[in-house]
Design a protein around this motif. Structure first.
Motif, PDB file in Angstrom:
ATOM      1  N   CYS A  90      38.294  43.596  34.864  1.00  0.00           N
ATOM      2  CA  CYS A  90      39.695  43.765  33.672  1.00  0.00           C
ATOM      3  C   CYS A  90      39.939  42.411  34.621  1.00  0.00           C
ATOM      4  O   CYS A  90      39.385  42.634  35.911  1.00  0.00           O
ATOM      5  N   VAL A  91      40.806  41.851  33.782  1.00  0.00           N
ATOM      6  CA  VAL A  91      41.218  40.279  34.102  1.00  0.00           C
ATOM      7  C   VAL A  91      42.956  40.638  34.466  1.00  0.00           C
ATOM      8  O   VAL A  91      42.986  41.540  33.757  1.00  0.00           O
ATOM      9  N   ILE A  92      42.719  39.936  35.972  1.00  0.00           N
ATOM     10  CA  ILE A  92      44.376  40.415  36.098  1.00  0.00           C
ATOM     11  C   ILE A  92      45.424  39.279  35.976  1.00  0.00           C
ATOM     12  O   ILE A  92      44.486  38.753  37.122  1.00  0.00           O
ATOM     13  N   TYR A 101      39.556  38.936  39.063  1.00  0.00           N
ATOM     14  CA  TYR A 101      39.198  39.431  38.442  1.00  0.00           C
ATOM     15  C   TYR A 101      38.503  41.015  39.665  1.00  0.00           C
ATOM     16  O   TYR A 101      38.001  41.009  40.305  1.00  0.00           O
ATOM     17  N   GLU A 102      38.543  42.409  38.565  1.00  0.00           N
ATOM     18  CA  GLU A 102      38.550  43.319  39.483  1.00  0.00           C
ATOM     19  C   GLU A 102      37.236  44.179  38.697  1.00  0.00           C
ATOM     20  O   GLU A 102      38.252  44.525  37.154  1.00  0.00           O
ATOM     21  N   ARG A 103      36.353  44.098  39.462  1.00  0.00           N
ATOM     22  CA  ARG A 103      35.148  45.782  38.883  1.00  0.00           C
ATOM     23  C   ARG A 103      35.595  46.215  39.141  1.00  0.00           C
ATOM     24  O   ARG A 103      36.379  46.924  39.611  1.00  0.00           O
ATOM     25  N   ALA A 448      32.312  32.929  32.582  1.00  0.00           N
ATOM     26  CA  ALA A 448      32.734  31.923  33.708  1.00  0.00           C
ATOM     27  C   ALA A 448      32.611  32.512  35.597  1.00  0.00           C
ATOM     28  O   ALA A 448      31.430  32.485  36.477  1.00  0.00           O
ATOM     29  N   LEU A 449      33.014  34.002  35.403  1.00  0.00           N
ATOM     30  CA  LEU A 449      32.828  35.147  36.774  1.00  0.00           C
ATOM     31  C   LEU A 449      31.453  35.198  36.681  1.00  0.00           C
ATOM     32  O   LEU A 449      30.473  34.925  38.263  1.00  0.00           O
ATOM     33  N   HIS A 450      29.721  35.417  35.796  1.00  0.00           N
ATOM     34  CA  HIS A 450      29.258  35.994  36.074  1.00  0.00           C
ATOM     35  C   HIS A 450      28.044  34.380  36.224  1.00  0.00           C
ATOM     36  O   HIS A 450      26.890  34.329  37.114  1.00  0.00           O
TER      37      HIS A 450
END
Length: 453
Positions: A90-92, A101-103, A448-450
């Motif tokens: 989830c992008v916050i 970024y919350e997994r 981009a997070l990955h």
């Protein structure tokens, strides 16, 4: 083994009830719970018109999220602006504008709704809503400012435009807002001896042919008679063609000098539902009767942003976006989440509507509890009794009851708090509807997070 991560998005009736039930029913260490909320309170939305009218203080309807004695939930101060179900991220956007970024393993989408708007010239620039606590405080300041400015002016045209008020939307929010604020301006007249009472005019308009059709014909007519007896002009089958800074044009051709346009013409599901590709029903996520989202592992949705099947009615009906459904959905969804964690079967949501209450201020109200039609003082007692009992904490109940008693004994006050700035705020300023990402933008963020990982 890592504990399952449950992420609840939204601190409205549905989200808070879900979190409370999870905190009570989950064993310590059984799961990690996080709640995404831009403010540290749950807003009791049905009482906002009374905040705008000054009958209740803002703190009365803002119930703290941190009063739970079983406080195990991590509260993330911000708003969810995108969901990537494939990556389970989830992008916050936090209140500092920082993107995080919350997994999650399970996500509960209870993001609620926003004010529904249309492509009407000038609407977004000149209309105000009644959807947030800040809006209610802003509208109160604005209405009192119009009285102050009209009282100080010797220009008859300026006075006329400042003392006409238009509310669009004949549902509960619009009707209660018009009724409560009209009562405020009427009671204020004794403090403004230079104002002609005949110049203060309130207009309630709706494109629908009936006022609050959910009440039925008899109670709808009773409500309309109460409003008109108090001098509120009710126009049905009419909407706004154009909104300006100093006048409003109706679709029937009338042009009113007006500097106060309050827009409450319905709600739409939170734009969060459009940040990933899922089936919707009239803009709300199409979920099962257990409130899971088909085709998306670990995704649940409820409340105003979900089209939860109304099994008590059948025939493909979905639950209306009301507080009583949201609260009960939150509890049932928590139980279904717990059942999922414990590899037990989920149960469908079933609830028969308990009825409706509409508080028109003073001694005026219409109510339909359990199908029994009421109006007047008895309906007022039922309406306030229902709202009072639905407040989540004893502190909130004490504050609301104290405010009601104080207002009944001491009357209204007409103080501007200074909340209103010189630059008028817009609907987007309060509801941040332009902050959400598109599905493609969400995938860019999570990609981009990955990469960083």
């Amino acid at each position: 083994m890592a504990r399952p991560r449950i992420l609840v998005v939204g601190a409205g009736f549905a989200g808070v009830e879900c979190v409370r039930r999870l905190e009570r029913r989950l064993a310590p260490g059984e799961a990690d719970i996080a709640l995404v909320a831009p403010f540290s309170y749950q807003l009791y939305l049905p009482l906002l018109p009374q905040v705008a009218a000054g009958v209740l203080t803002p703190q009365s309807v803002a119930v703290s999220l941190r009063r739970s004695r079983r406080h195990r939930t991590r509260i993330i101060p911000g708003g969810a602006i995108g969901v990537d179900p494939a990556a389970k991220v989830c992008v916050i956007r936090k209140i500092t504008d920082e993107i995080v970024y919350e997994r999650y393993d399970y996500i509960v989408l209870s993001a609620g709704s926003v004010t529904r708007t249309f492509d009407i010239p000038g609407l977004l620039e000149h209309a105000r809503g009644m959807k947030t606590l800040a809006e209610a405080a802003y509208v109160r300041d604005h209405v009192i400012a119009q009285l102050d400015l009209a009282d100080a002016s010797d220009d008859e045209a300026e006075r006329a435009s400042r003392l006409q008020f238009v509310v669009v939307g004949g549902g509960y929010a619009g009707t209660e807002t018009a009724a409560c604020l009209q009562r405020l301006t009427t009671n204020a007249l004794q403090q403004y001896p230079r104002l002609d009472p005949r110049l203060i005019k309130w207009h309630l308009i709706d494109i629908a042919p009936k006022l609050m059709p959910e009440l039925g014909d008899k109670l709808g007519r009773s409500a309309m008679e109460m409003l008109r007896a108090r001098g509120i002009e009710v126009s049905l089958g009419v909407s706004i063609a154009e909104a300006g800074a100093e006048q409003v044009t109706f679709t029937d051709g009338r042009v009113l000098p007006c500097r106060t346009l309050i827009w409450t013409a319905g709600v739409a599901a939170s734009p969060l539902v459009n940040t990933f590709d899922a089936e919707t029903v009239r803009g709300r996520l199409a979920v099962t009767s257990e409130m899971s989202l088909p085709g998306f592992d670990g995704v649940f949705a409820l409340g105003d942003c979900a089209a939860v099947p109304d099994l008590s009615k059948g025939d493909g009906a979905v639950c209306p976006p009301t507080a009583q459904h949201a609260m009960r959905q939150g509890r049932r969804l928590a139980e279904n989440l717990i059942a999922t964690l414990r590899h037990q079967p989920m149960r469908p949501y079933v609830h028969k509507d308990l009825g409706l209450v509409v508080d028109l201020g003073g001694k005026d109200a219409v109510s339909k509890p359990l199908g029994v039609e009421m109006h007047g003082v008895l309906a007022q007692a039922v309406a306030r009794g229902y709202h009072w009992s639905a407040l989540r904490t004893n502190v909130a109940k004490a504050r609301v009851m104290t405010n009601w008693v104080l207002n009944a004994v001491a009357g209204d006050d007409f103080v501007r708090t200074g909340f209103q700035s010189r630059k008028p705020a817009t609907l987007r300023d309060f509801e941040y509807t332009d902050s959400y990402l598109t599905p493609a933008q969400v995938r860019e963020h999570t990609a981009a997070l990955h990469t960083r990982a």
